[in-house]
Motif scaffolding. Structure first.
Motif, PDB file in Angstrom:
ATOM      1  N   PHE A 143      33.793  37.822  48.305  1.00  0.00           N
ATOM      2  CA  PHE A 143      34.472  37.713  49.608  1.00  0.00           C
ATOM      3  C   PHE A 143      34.201  38.880  50.555  1.00  0.00           C
ATOM      4  N   CYS A 144      34.308  40.100  50.045  1.00  0.00           N
ATOM      5  CA  CYS A 144      34.272  41.244  50.952  1.00  0.00           C
ATOM      6  C   CYS A 144      32.837  41.741  51.130  1.00  0.00           C
ATOM      7  N   ASN A 145      31.992  40.827  51.602  1.00  0.00           N
ATOM      8  CA  ASN A 145      30.589  41.170  51.880  1.00  0.00           C
ATOM      9  C   ASN A 145      30.543  42.013  53.148  1.00  0.00           C
ATOM     10  N   LYS A 161      44.573  45.097  56.016  1.00  0.00           N
ATOM     11  CA  LYS A 161      44.701  45.529  57.409  1.00  0.00           C
ATOM     12  C   LYS A 161      43.638  44.866  58.288  1.00  0.00           C
ATOM     13  N   TYR A 162      42.413  44.787  57.774  1.00  0.00           N
ATOM     14  CA  TYR A 162      41.307  44.173  58.527  1.00  0.00           C
ATOM     15  C   TYR A 162      41.655  42.716  58.846  1.00  0.00           C
ATOM     16  N   PHE A 163      42.221  42.014  57.867  1.00  0.00           N
ATOM     17  CA  PHE A 163      42.576  40.606  58.061  1.00  0.00           C
ATOM     18  C   PHE A 163      43.658  40.498  59.163  1.00  0.00           C
ATOM     19  N   ARG A 177      38.875  48.632  54.327  1.00  0.00           N
ATOM     20  CA  ARG A 177      39.294  47.429  55.059  1.00  0.00           C
ATOM     21  C   ARG A 177      40.749  47.080  54.747  1.00  0.00           C
ATOM     22  N   LEU A 178      41.136  47.295  53.517  1.00  0.00           N
ATOM     23  CA  LEU A 178      42.540  47.035  53.158  1.00  0.00           C
ATOM     24  C   LEU A 178      43.475  47.987  53.907  1.00  0.00           C
ATOM     25  N   GLY A 179      42.932  49.080  54.404  1.00  0.00           N
ATOM     26  CA  GLY A 179      43.741  50.067  55.138  1.00  0.00           C
ATOM     27  C   GLY A 179      44.263  51.154  54.223  1.00  0.00           C
ATOM     28  N   LYS A 194      32.808  42.497  41.821  1.00  0.00           N
ATOM     29  CA  LYS A 194      32.886  41.030  41.909  1.00  0.00           C
ATOM     30  C   LYS A 194      33.467  40.598  43.265  1.00  0.00           C
ATOM     31  N   HIS A 195      34.562  41.268  43.665  1.00  0.00           N
ATOM     32  CA  HIS A 195      35.221  40.885  44.918  1.00  0.00           C
ATOM     33  C   HIS A 195      34.319  41.153  46.126  1.00  0.00           C
ATOM     34  N   ALA A 196      33.587  42.259  46.061  1.00  0.00           N
ATOM     35  CA  ALA A 196      32.672  42.584  47.170  1.00  0.00           C
ATOM     36  C   ALA A 196      31.593  41.515  47.298  1.00  0.00           C
ATOM     37  N   LYS A 252      34.339  37.267  54.158  1.00  0.00           N
ATOM     38  CA  LYS A 252      34.825  35.879  54.237  1.00  0.00           C
ATOM     39  C   LYS A 252      36.334  35.940  54.018  1.00  0.00           C
ATOM     40  N   CYS A 253      37.060  36.299  55.071  1.00  0.00           N
ATOM     41  CA  CYS A 253      38.473  36.652  54.905  1.00  0.00           C
ATOM     42  C   CYS A 253      39.406  35.451  54.712  1.00  0.00           C
ATOM     43  N   LYS A 254      39.030  34.305  55.275  1.00  0.00           N
ATOM     44  CA  LYS A 254      40.032  33.226  55.354  1.00  0.00           C
ATOM     45  C   LYS A 254      40.572  32.789  54.000  1.00  0.00           C
ATOM     46  N   ASN A 255      39.745  32.800  52.984  1.00  0.00           N
ATOM     47  CA  ASN A 255      40.221  32.394  51.655  1.00  0.00           C
ATOM     48  C   ASN A 255      40.318  33.565  50.680  1.00  0.00           C
ATOM     49  N   CYS A 256      40.283  34.773  51.205  1.00  0.00           N
ATOM     50  CA  CYS A 256      40.275  35.949  50.324  1.00  0.00           C
ATOM     51  C   CYS A 256      41.626  36.126  49.629  1.00  0.00           C
ATOM     52  N   PRO A 257      41.617  36.371  48.332  1.00  0.00           N
ATOM     53  CA  PRO A 257      42.890  36.547  47.622  1.00  0.00           C
ATOM     54  C   PRO A 257      43.656  37.812  48.038  1.00  0.00           C
TER      55      PRO A 257
END
Ligand code: SF4
Length: 223
Positions: free
Chosen positions: A200-202, A217-219, A158-160, A195-197, A206-211
């Motif tokens: 936020f990265c389910n 890239k997905y965002f 997702r980060l690309g 932890k991050h998965a 939940k992208c809007k507040n993701c660090p």
């Protein structure tokens, strides 16, 4: 696209660490806290946990480990003696318990054979795949091996930074070649990815507040 450079992957590590702090993996007796030196019992518990955690959550693993602990079975001699069906009952909370009982029995046979604990030898044990072998090597034996799992593929694609269908070795090589070879960093990074998965990265992110959104890239594509 591969990782662009060392700074990108290190930058993500730093961001995750700043966000979540140290994760203190691997939990032993359900306690987190990055022990520097592990004794043989602790290493053994990590190995059994690594097998039990296949396709289930850690809460379920802990219930199964508790049953083994309460029955004083968390050592290779006792697990060698116990009947496979009895073992399967004790580890039932972890799911796929008949298969996992066999996997544990095969692993115990391997330990008793006194073969060297290498990746190649572990992969020859029935029921131990790459993720389990690497978890055992990194977390129990503190070897410099990065653990890849479905969360790692999901987040980094997702980060690309890699393709969605990248294979285990392909993604592992990217971590090995872009990070300082240090088992403590590999330990922490993998724990932070998990932890991050979860945070936020389910599956439905939940992208809007993701660090990590400013690097993602997905965002960029979605918002
Ligand atoms: S911005 Fe969204 S897709 Fe990207 S890492 Fe964060 S949660 Fe995952």
């Amino acid at each position: 696209m591969a990782f662009k450079d060392n700074s990108e992957i290190v930058g993500i590590y730093d961001l995750l660490l700043d966000t979540y702090g140290k994760q203190g993996w691997w939990p032993i007796n359900n306690q987190y806290g990055n022990k520097v030196i592990l004794n043989e019992e602790e290493k053994f518990e990590i190995c059994i946990g690594a097998i039990l955690t296949q396709n289930t959550s850690w809460n379920n693993v802990e219930k199964a480990l508790k049953n083994l602990r309460n029955n004083k079975l968390l050592n290779k001699e006792k697990l060698n003696e116990i009947n496979e069906k009895e073992l399967a009952l004790l580890i039932k909370p972890s799911g796929y318990n008949n298969q996992k009982a066999r996997k544990i029995k095969e692993f115990i046979k391997f330990l008793i054979s006194k073969k060297e604990i290498t990746r190649e030898n572990l992969l020859n044990v029935w029921g131990i795949g790459e993720e389990t072998a690497d978890s055992i090597l990194l977390y129990a034996y503190q070897k410099q091996i990065f653990v890849i799992d479905a969360y790692t593929k999901r987040i980094f694609s997702r980060l690309g930074m890699c393709k969605e269908n990248i294979d285990y070795n392909g993604l592992q090589i990217k971590f090995h070649s872009n990070l300082k070879t240090n088992h403590k960093i590999f330990n922490e990074y993998h724990a932070l990815i998990v932890k991050h998965a979860k945070e936020f990265c389910n599956k439905k992110p939940k992208c809007k507040n993701c660090p990590l959104r400013n690097r993602c890239k997905y965002f960029r594509k979605t918002y």
